[in-house]
Motif scaffolding. Structure first.
Motif, PDB file in Angstrom:
ATOM      1  N   ILE A 289      24.957 -13.158  58.822  1.00 28.15           N
ATOM      2  CA  ILE A 289      24.216 -11.903  58.631  1.00 28.15           C
ATOM      3  C   ILE A 289      23.975 -11.225  59.972  1.00 28.15           C
ATOM      4  O   ILE A 289      24.197 -10.011  60.127  1.00 28.15           O
ATOM      5  CB  ILE A 289      22.880 -12.178  57.907  1.00 28.15           C
ATOM      6  CG1 ILE A 289      23.149 -12.640  56.473  1.00 28.15           C
ATOM      7  CG2 ILE A 289      21.995 -10.941  57.912  1.00 28.15           C
ATOM      8  CD1 ILE A 289      21.927 -13.234  55.780  1.00 28.15           C
ATOM      9  N   ALA A 290      23.530 -12.004  60.963  1.00 31.27           N
ATOM     10  CA  ALA A 290      23.270 -11.437  62.285  1.00 31.27           C
ATOM     11  C   ALA A 290      24.547 -10.855  62.887  1.00 31.27           C
ATOM     12  O   ALA A 290      24.543  -9.753  63.458  1.00 31.27           O
ATOM     13  CB  ALA A 290      22.684 -12.502  63.207  1.00 31.27           C
ATOM     14  N   ASP A 291      25.652 -11.571  62.750  1.00 38.53           N
ATOM     15  CA  ASP A 291      26.919 -11.101  63.325  1.00 38.53           C
ATOM     16  C   ASP A 291      27.388  -9.809  62.662  1.00 38.53           C
ATOM     17  O   ASP A 291      27.847  -8.879  63.343  1.00 38.53           O
ATOM     18  CB  ASP A 291      27.997 -12.183  63.187  1.00 38.53           C
ATOM     19  CG  ASP A 291      27.744 -13.383  64.076  1.00 38.53           C
ATOM     20  OD1 ASP A 291      26.916 -13.268  65.007  1.00 38.53           O
ATOM     21  OD2 ASP A 291      28.345 -14.447  63.832  1.00 38.53           O
ATOM     22  N   ARG A 292      27.269  -9.732  61.320  1.00 42.26           N
ATOM     23  CA  ARG A 292      27.736  -8.525  60.640  1.00 42.26           C
ATOM     24  C   ARG A 292      26.847  -7.321  60.975  1.00 42.26           C
ATOM     25  O   ARG A 292      27.347  -6.223  61.227  1.00 42.26           O
ATOM     26  CB  ARG A 292      27.766  -8.741  59.128  1.00 42.26           C
ATOM     27  CG  ARG A 292      28.095  -7.476  58.317  1.00 42.26           C
ATOM     28  CD  ARG A 292      29.436  -6.832  58.700  1.00 42.26           C
ATOM     29  NE  ARG A 292      30.563  -7.635  58.339  1.00 42.26           N
ATOM     30  CZ  ARG A 292      31.213  -7.542  57.179  1.00 42.26           C
ATOM     31  NH1 ARG A 292      30.834  -6.651  56.276  1.00 42.26           N
ATOM     32  NH2 ARG A 292      32.244  -8.318  56.933  1.00 42.26           N
ATOM     33  N   LEU A 293      25.526  -7.505  60.961  1.00 45.76           N
ATOM     34  CA  LEU A 293      24.634  -6.392  61.290  1.00 45.76           C
ATOM     35  C   LEU A 293      24.821  -5.959  62.745  1.00 45.76           C
ATOM     36  O   LEU A 293      24.745  -4.768  63.065  1.00 45.76           O
ATOM     37  CB  LEU A 293      23.176  -6.774  61.020  1.00 45.76           C
ATOM     38  CG  LEU A 293      22.818  -7.053  59.551  1.00 45.76           C
ATOM     39  CD1 LEU A 293      21.338  -7.376  59.406  1.00 45.76           C
ATOM     40  CD2 LEU A 293      23.187  -5.876  58.660  1.00 45.76           C
ATOM     41  N   ALA A 294      25.092  -6.936  63.621  1.00 47.67           N
ATOM     42  CA  ALA A 294      25.361  -6.594  65.022  1.00 47.67           C
ATOM     43  C   ALA A 294      26.630  -5.770  65.141  1.00 47.67           C
ATOM     44  O   ALA A 294      26.690  -4.775  65.874  1.00 47.67           O
ATOM     45  CB  ALA A 294      25.473  -7.869  65.853  1.00 47.67           C
ATOM     46  N   LEU A 295      27.667  -6.174  64.415  1.00 49.05           N
ATOM     47  CA  LEU A 295      28.927  -5.443  64.440  1.00 49.05           C
ATOM     48  C   LEU A 295      28.728  -4.010  63.982  1.00 49.05           C
ATOM     49  O   LEU A 295      29.242  -3.055  64.598  1.00 49.05           O
ATOM     50  CB  LEU A 295      29.933  -6.155  63.536  1.00 49.05           C
ATOM     51  CG  LEU A 295      31.297  -5.472  63.409  1.00 49.05           C
ATOM     52  CD1 LEU A 295      32.342  -6.239  64.203  1.00 49.05           C
ATOM     53  CD2 LEU A 295      31.727  -5.396  61.956  1.00 49.05           C
ATOM     54  N   LEU A 296      27.966  -3.815  62.894  1.00 47.24           N
ATOM     55  CA  LEU A 296      27.737  -2.469  62.374  1.00 47.24           C
ATOM     56  C   LEU A 296      26.885  -1.639  63.327  1.00 47.24           C
ATOM     57  O   LEU A 296      27.109  -0.435  63.499  1.00 47.24           O
ATOM     58  CB  LEU A 296      27.055  -2.556  61.002  1.00 47.24           C
ATOM     59  CG  LEU A 296      27.903  -3.125  59.865  1.00 47.24           C
ATOM     60  CD1 LEU A 296      27.055  -3.361  58.625  1.00 47.24           C
ATOM     61  CD2 LEU A 296      29.062  -2.193  59.540  1.00 47.24           C
ATOM     62  N   THR A 297      25.897  -2.280  63.939  1.00 49.77           N
ATOM     63  CA  THR A 297      24.992  -1.553  64.836  1.00 49.77           C
ATOM     64  C   THR A 297      25.688  -1.119  66.120  1.00 49.77           C
ATOM     65  O   THR A 297      25.430  -0.044  66.659  1.00 49.77           O
ATOM     66  CB  THR A 297      23.772  -2.434  65.166  1.00 49.77           C
ATOM     67  OG1 THR A 297      23.126  -2.810  63.947  1.00 49.77           O
ATOM     68  CG2 THR A 297      22.772  -1.692  66.030  1.00 49.77           C
ATOM     69  N   ARG A 298      26.600  -1.973  66.611  1.00 50.81           N
ATOM     70  CA  ARG A 298      27.295  -1.651  67.868  1.00 50.81           C
ATOM     71  C   ARG A 298      28.374  -0.591  67.684  1.00 50.81           C
ATOM     72  O   ARG A 298      28.776   0.063  68.640  1.00 50.81           O
ATOM     73  CB  ARG A 298      27.935  -2.922  68.448  1.00 50.81           C
ATOM     74  CG  ARG A 298      26.929  -3.898  69.055  1.00 50.81           C
ATOM     75  CD  ARG A 298      27.644  -4.893  69.963  1.00 50.81           C
ATOM     76  NE  ARG A 298      28.609  -5.680  69.206  1.00 50.81           N
ATOM     77  CZ  ARG A 298      28.383  -6.913  68.757  1.00 50.81           C
ATOM     78  NH1 ARG A 298      27.210  -7.475  68.969  1.00 50.81           N
ATOM     79  NH2 ARG A 298      29.310  -7.568  68.092  1.00 50.81           N
ATOM     80  N   ARG A 299      28.856  -0.457  66.442  1.00 53.51           N
ATOM     81  CA  ARG A 299      29.931   0.504  66.204  1.00 53.51           C
ATOM     82  C   ARG A 299      29.412   1.924  66.420  1.00 53.51           C
ATOM     83  O   ARG A 299      28.260   2.233  66.148  1.00 53.51           O
ATOM     84  CB  ARG A 299      30.463   0.339  64.780  1.00 53.51           C
ATOM     85  CG  ARG A 299      31.673   1.201  64.481  1.00 53.51           C
ATOM     86  CD  ARG A 299      32.162   0.967  63.068  1.00 53.51           C
ATOM     87  NE  ARG A 299      32.647  -0.391  62.887  1.00 53.51           N
ATOM     88  CZ  ARG A 299      32.675  -1.023  61.725  1.00 53.51           C
ATOM     89  NH1 ARG A 299      32.198  -0.447  60.655  1.00 53.51           N
ATOM     90  NH2 ARG A 299      33.146  -2.248  61.651  1.00 53.51           N
ATOM     91  N   GLY A 300      30.264   2.801  66.880  1.00 53.26           N
ATOM     92  CA  GLY A 300      29.864   4.185  67.143  1.00 53.26           C
ATOM     93  C   GLY A 300      29.420   4.898  65.881  1.00 53.26           C
ATOM     94  O   GLY A 300      29.801   4.540  64.765  1.00 53.26           O
ATOM     95  N   LYS A 301      28.601   5.938  66.053  1.00 51.34           N
ATOM     96  CA  LYS A 301      28.086   6.693  64.914  1.00 51.34           C
ATOM     97  C   LYS A 301      29.202   7.461  64.222  1.00 51.34           C
ATOM     98  O   LYS A 301      30.212   7.811  64.820  1.00 51.34           O
ATOM     99  CB  LYS A 301      26.980   7.645  65.367  1.00 51.34           C
ATOM    100  CG  LYS A 301      25.735   6.923  65.875  1.00 51.34           C
ATOM    101  CD  LYS A 301      24.598   7.886  66.128  1.00 51.34           C
ATOM    102  CE  LYS A 301      23.355   7.139  66.593  1.00 51.34           C
ATOM    103  NZ  LYS A 301      22.192   8.027  66.736  1.00 51.34           N
ATOM    104  N   ASN A 302      28.981   7.728  62.930  1.00 51.54           N
ATOM    105  CA  ASN A 302      29.960   8.457  62.136  1.00 51.54           C
ATOM    106  C   ASN A 302      29.736   9.964  62.288  1.00 51.54           C
ATOM    107  O   ASN A 302      28.629  10.450  62.017  1.00 51.54           O
ATOM    108  CB  ASN A 302      29.837   8.079  60.652  1.00 51.54           C
ATOM    109  CG  ASN A 302      29.998   6.589  60.435  1.00 51.54           C
ATOM    110  OD1 ASN A 302      31.028   6.022  60.756  1.00 51.54           O
ATOM    111  ND2 ASN A 302      28.964   5.945  59.915  1.00 51.54           N
ATOM    112  N   PRO A 303      30.758  10.724  62.690  1.00 52.65           N
ATOM    113  CA  PRO A 303      30.597  12.179  62.792  1.00 52.65           C
ATOM    114  C   PRO A 303      30.556  12.806  61.399  1.00 52.65           C
ATOM    115  O   PRO A 303      31.354  12.468  60.528  1.00 52.65           O
ATOM    116  CB  PRO A 303      31.864  12.620  63.546  1.00 52.65           C
ATOM    117  CG  PRO A 303      32.871  11.549  63.264  1.00 52.65           C
ATOM    118  CD  PRO A 303      32.106  10.276  63.076  1.00 52.65           C
TER     119      PRO A 303
END
Length: 741
Positions: A289-303
Motif C-alpha cells: 500500500i505504501a509503495d503504490r501510494l508513493a508511486l502515485l504521489t510522486r507521479r506528475g500532476k495530470n494536465p
C-alpha cells in the motif's frame, strides 16, 4: 445442568444428504430392528458401516423423530453382508456391485483386511490391475484415516467438523504431524484454539517451554491482535502479552522470537527507534500500500484543460455554487493521481463525488465505483445514480481449492482509469492490497470516507494512517450545508466530534435522547421498536428500525435484546417451522446477519442470476426453513441465499447488532442504547458511528453520564500500524510536499 447424551448404534443403510466439505450428513441406520434418521457433522459415511452415535432425539412437526448426533464413531464393516454393502456402494474406485460380488466370492469377510494390508491380492480379480489395486488401497486408507483422526481428536474436544479441516490440510499423515508438533493446529490455516494444542502436547509429555509452544504463542498473539485491528505489535508488548498468555518468562519468548525472525516466520521493522513485529502477510500488505501510494504521489500532476470553466458549467447546471473546499477537492481529484476526501455528515462529500464523476466521464475516463460492503455499495449507487459494487465483486472472488483469491489481480488487471472507493474507513489492509494489485499503475485512486468513524473490523487503519502521514493529497470538508443544518442528527454528530453538549431534541426533530437505565432501558428499547416508532412514524419494526448496541452484554446488549425483540416481533407459533443452532433459534421472518465471510454459499438473484458468497455484516430476512435438511433460505436485498445446516453458525439474530457491525450501513431509524457501556467501549468514535448510521431518525436511550463519558473520551481504539511510517519512508519529504486542505 447439561443434558446427558443418548447413544444409538447400528449399520448405515442409506445416505440421505451429505456435504463432503464440512462432513454434515443425514443418514439412516438400522439397529435392533429399528430404522432411525440421524443428522450431524459426522464425517464421511458409507452404506454398510457400523456406527455408534451419541446425541439426542429431536421432534420435527413435518418429519417426526430424528437423532441429532454430536459424536459418531465408525468401524469397518465386519459381517459378510455389511462388507458386501460397503463394497457395492461405490465408495471405492473401480469397485461396483459386480466386482464386489467377485471380491466377496474370493476373500469373504476378510475382503477389507486384504484391501488395507495386502492389495496385491486384488489383481487376481478380473479387471483390477496393480495400479487400480494401489488406487483402491489409497482411497480406503484416506477414508478410514479420516475416521481415525476424527476419533483421535474427539478425545481433545475437537469437533468432527474441525477434524475434517485438519485432515484436508495434513492428509493421511495428519496424526504423525500432530504428534510431532501439536501446535501446528493453532497455526495457519486452521487456527484452532491454543488450549486444544496444549492438551495434545501434554498427552505427549511435551514441556511447557518447548520451542514449538513458545513460537506458537508468539504467532497466536500476533494473529489474535490482528483480529483486534493491529497489523503489528511493539516487540516488548508482544513478549509481555505472550508471556502472560502461556505463563513463561519473557526471556525464553525473546529467544523464540529471534528464531522466528531468523526463519522469517515473523518480520520486524524499526519505527521511531522501536522494533515492531509483523506477521509476514500483514507487513507485505502495508508495504504494498505504501509503495503504490508513493508511486502515485510522486507521479506528475495530470494536465486538465478548462477545469475552472467546467466547474462553473457544472454549477450553472446544478443551480448552486460549490463551496471553496469542494472546488479544491474537485480540482485535486482531476489533477492528482491519489486523493483522500474526508468529512462528516452534511459536509457535501456526495455532492463533491458527483461533480468529480461528471467531469471524469466528460473526459471519457473509465471509473470504477466501489465500497467494502454490499449495503455501502448499494447506497453509493443510489447517491450517484451509477453502478457501484463491493470490492469483492469488482475483483471477482475465486474460491477454487478452498483458498480465497481474486480473478482480477496483478496478472489480470481491471480495465479502469480511476477508482473511487467509498467508506474508506472500513477497508482493511489485506483487501486494499488486493484492490491495488489489480489496478494498472496509471490508475488513479480517490479514497472517500469519514475519518471520525470507527476503523475497519479487519487489521489496519488505512484512512487514519494516510491522513496522519500528511504525504497524500487530502481535502477535509468541514462546512455543514444549510439543508443539513435542519437535521439534528447532523448537528449532534458534529457536536460529538467537537465535544459540545448534545441537543436533546424532541418529537418534531430527527434526533432525541431518552433517559433510562437497567431493565427499564431494555423495556424502553423494546417498546420503541415494537410499538411507539411504528405507530408514530410508520416505520416497519423489522425492515426500517435497527437497534445498535455498543456491547453484546447486559440488559441493553445485543444478546439480551435479540431474545426479547425476537419473542415480541416474531414469537414461536404452533405448526410454524423453526431451527435451533447452538443457542440461537431461527424462525421464518427473523432478521439475521452473516457474521463471517463465506465465499462458497450459493445465492440466486431475483431475476435469475446465480452466484456464490456472503460477507461479514450482510443483513437479511429468513424466508423459508426446511426442518428435515436443517437448512434455510435467507433473502438479502435482491438475493436469496441457501444456508445448509453446517453454515447456520455463520448467522446471528440481528434485531440488535453492535455498532461495529453497522459500519458502512445506513438505516431509516436507529435506536442506540447507552445505559450500561463497559469502560473499554466508552469512546467518542463508537458513539459517533452509531449516531451517524441513522438516515431519518436517531433515538439515544440511556444515561446522560454514559453519553458524556463517551463524548469526552477522545481516545480512538489504539491500533498498531506501520503504514504511516512506511509511507514516510517511501516518500521522503524532499521529494514531495503535500498540502492538507
Amino acid at each position: 445442568m447439561e443434558q446427558e447424551l443418548e447413544q444409538i448404534e447400528g449399520t448405515v443403510e442409506d445416505i440421505i444428504y451429505e456435504n463432503t466439505d464440512t462432513g454434515y450428513t443425514v443418514f439412516e441406520i438400522s439397529g435392533g430392528g429399528v430404522l432411525t434418521v440421524v443428522c450431524g457433522v459426522v464425517g464421511e459415511l458409507h452404506a454398510g458401516e457400523s456406527v455408534v452415535c451419541r446425541g439426542k432425539y429431536e421432534n420435527h412437526a413435518a418429519y417426526g423423530r430424528q437423532f441429532h448426533a454430536q459424536e459418531c464413531e465408525t468401524d469397518m464393516p465386519k459381517d459378510l453382508e455389511a462388507v458386501y454393502a460397503f463394497l457395492a456402494s461405490g465408495s471405492l474406485p473401480y469397485i461396483g456391485a459386480r466386482t464386489a460380488n467377485k471380491i466377496i466370492d474370493k476373500f469373504g469377510a476378510q475382503a477389507l483386511e486384504i484391501i488395507a494390508n495386502d492389495p496385491a491380492q486384488l489383481v487376481t480379480i478380473p479387471g483390477i490391475s496393480a495400479d487400480k489395486a494401489d488406487r483402491i488401497q489409497q482411497e480406503f486408507k484416506r477414508m478410514f484415516g479420516m475416521r481415525e483422526l476424527i476419533a483421535y481428536l474427539a478425545q481433545f474436544e475437537i469437533s468432527p467438523r474441525r477434524a475434517m479441516e485438519v485432515f484436508r490440510v495434513f492428509g493421511p499423515g495428519a496424526m504423525n504431524a500432530i504428534s510431532s508438533n501439536p501446535y501446528l493446529l493453532c497455526g495457519e490455516p486452521l487456527q484452532l484454539d491454543f488450549r486444544h494444542a496444549d492438551s495434545i502436547a501434554q498427552y505427549y509429555h511435551m514441556e511447557g517451554d518447548c520451542a514449538q509452544r513458545l513460537e506458537a504463542a508468539l504467532l497466536r498473539t500476533l494473529r489474535h491482535n490482528a483480529g483486534n485491528g493491529h497489523t503489528c505489535l511493539p516487540r516488548a508488548q508482544l513478549l509481555d502479552t505472550a508471556s502472560n498468555f502461556i505463563h513463561q518468562p519473557p526471556e525464553k519468548l525473546a529467544a523464540a522470537l529471534d528464531r522466528c525472525l531468523e526463519t522469517e516466520e515473523l518480520c520486524v521493522r524499526m519505527f521511531d527507534g522501536t522494533p515492531y513485529v509483523y506477521l509476514p502477510d500483514l507487513l507485505a500488505a502495508e508495504q504494498d500500500i505504501a509503495d503504490r501510494l508513493a508511486l502515485l504521489t510522486r507521479r506528475g500532476k495530470n494536465p486538465v484543460c478548462d477545469l475552472d470553466r467546467n466547474i462553473q458549467v457544472l454549477e450553472l447546471t446544478q443551480g448552486f455554487a460549490y463551496a471553496p473546499l469542494q472546488k479544491e477537492a474537485i480540482r485535486k481529484a482531476m489533477t492528482e493521481n491519489c486523493l483522500v476526501l474526508t468529512g462528516g455528515p452534511g459536509t457535501g462529500k456526495t455532492t463533491t463525488v458527483n461533480a468529480i464523476l461528471q467531469l471524469l466521464e466528460h473526459q471519457a475516463e473509465r471509473v470504477a465505483l466501489c465500497a467494502p460492503t454490499g449495503r455501502a455499495a448499494k447506497r453509493l449507487s443510489e447517491l450517484t445514480g451509477r453502478k457501484a459494487s463491493t470490492i469483492h465483486r469488482l475483483l471477482e472472488v475465486d474460491y477454487t481449492g478452498g483458498v480465497v483469491s481474486f480473478i482480477h489481480n496483478d496478472k489480470n488487471l481491471l480495465k479502469c482509469d480511476v477508482v473511487i472507493l467509498d467508506e474508506m474507513s472500513m477497508v482493511d489492509v489485506k483487501l486494499f492490497q488486493a484492490l491495488i494489485a489489480a489496478l494498472r499503475y496509471s490508475c488513479r485512486i480517490i479514497m472517500v470516507g469519514d475519518a471520525d468513524q470507527l476503523p475497519s473490523v479487519g487489521p489496519g487503519n488505512i484512512l487514519g494512517e494516510v491522513i496522519r502521514s500528511k504525504l497524500v493529497p487530502t481535502v477535509c470538508l468541514n462546512e455543514i450545508f444549510r439543508q443539513a443544518k435542519r437535521s439534528l442528527i447532523v448537528e449532534n454528530a458534529h457536536h460529538i466530534i467537537s465535544s459540545e453538549p448534545l441537543q436533546k431534541g424532541g418529537k418534531t426533530d430527527d434526533f432525541f435522547f431518552l433517559e433510562s437505565d437497567g431493565e427499564a432501558a431494555q423495556k424502553l428499547v423494546c417498546d420503541l421498536v415494537t410499538t411507539r416508532l411504528p405507530r408514530s412514524y410508520g416505520f416497519d419494526p423489522i425492515k426500517d428500525i435497527q437497534v445498535l448496541c455498543p456491547t453484546k452484554l447486559g440488559p441493553t446488549g445485543t444478546q439480551a435484546l435479540n431474545v426479547e425483540l425476537q419473542n415480541l416481533l416474531n414469537p414461536e407459533q404452533k405448526g410454524r417451522p423453526q431451527l435451533q443452532s447452538a443457542a440461537r433459534i431461527f424462525r421464518v421472518g427473523d432478521k439475521v446477519m452473516q457474521v463471517r465471510n463465506n465465499y462458497e454459499i450459493v445465492w440466486q438473484r431475483i431475476g435469475g442470476e446465480q452466484g456464490v458468497g456472503a460477507y461479514n455484516g450482510d443483513i437479511g430476512i429468513v424466508e423459508s426453513i426446511n426442518t428435515r435438511e436443517r437448512s434455510m433460505v435467507v433473502r438479502m436485498d435482491d438475493r436469496r441465499l441457501l444456508y445448509p445446516a453446517e453454515n447456520l453458525n455463520e448467522l446471528e439474530i440481528a434485531y440488535a447488532i453492535t455498532v461495529h457491525k453497522s459500519q458502512g450501513s445506513e438505516f431509516p431509524a436507529v435506536v442506540l442504547p447507552v445505559a450500561q457501556v463497559p469502560p473499554r467501549l466508552c469512546y467518542r468514535n463508537l458513539f459517533y458511528t452509531g449516531v451517524t448510521r441513522a438516515r431519518k431518525l436517531c433515538i439515544v436511550t440511556g444515561r446522560r453520564d454514559v453519553v458524556n463519558r463517551m463524548m469526552g473520551n477522545v481516545r480512538q481504539n489504539l491500533r498498531y500500524s506501520g503504514l504511516c511510517a512506511l509511507l514516510q519512508q517511501a516518500i521522503p519529504p524532499e521529494q514531495v510536499a503535500v498540502e492538507k486542505v
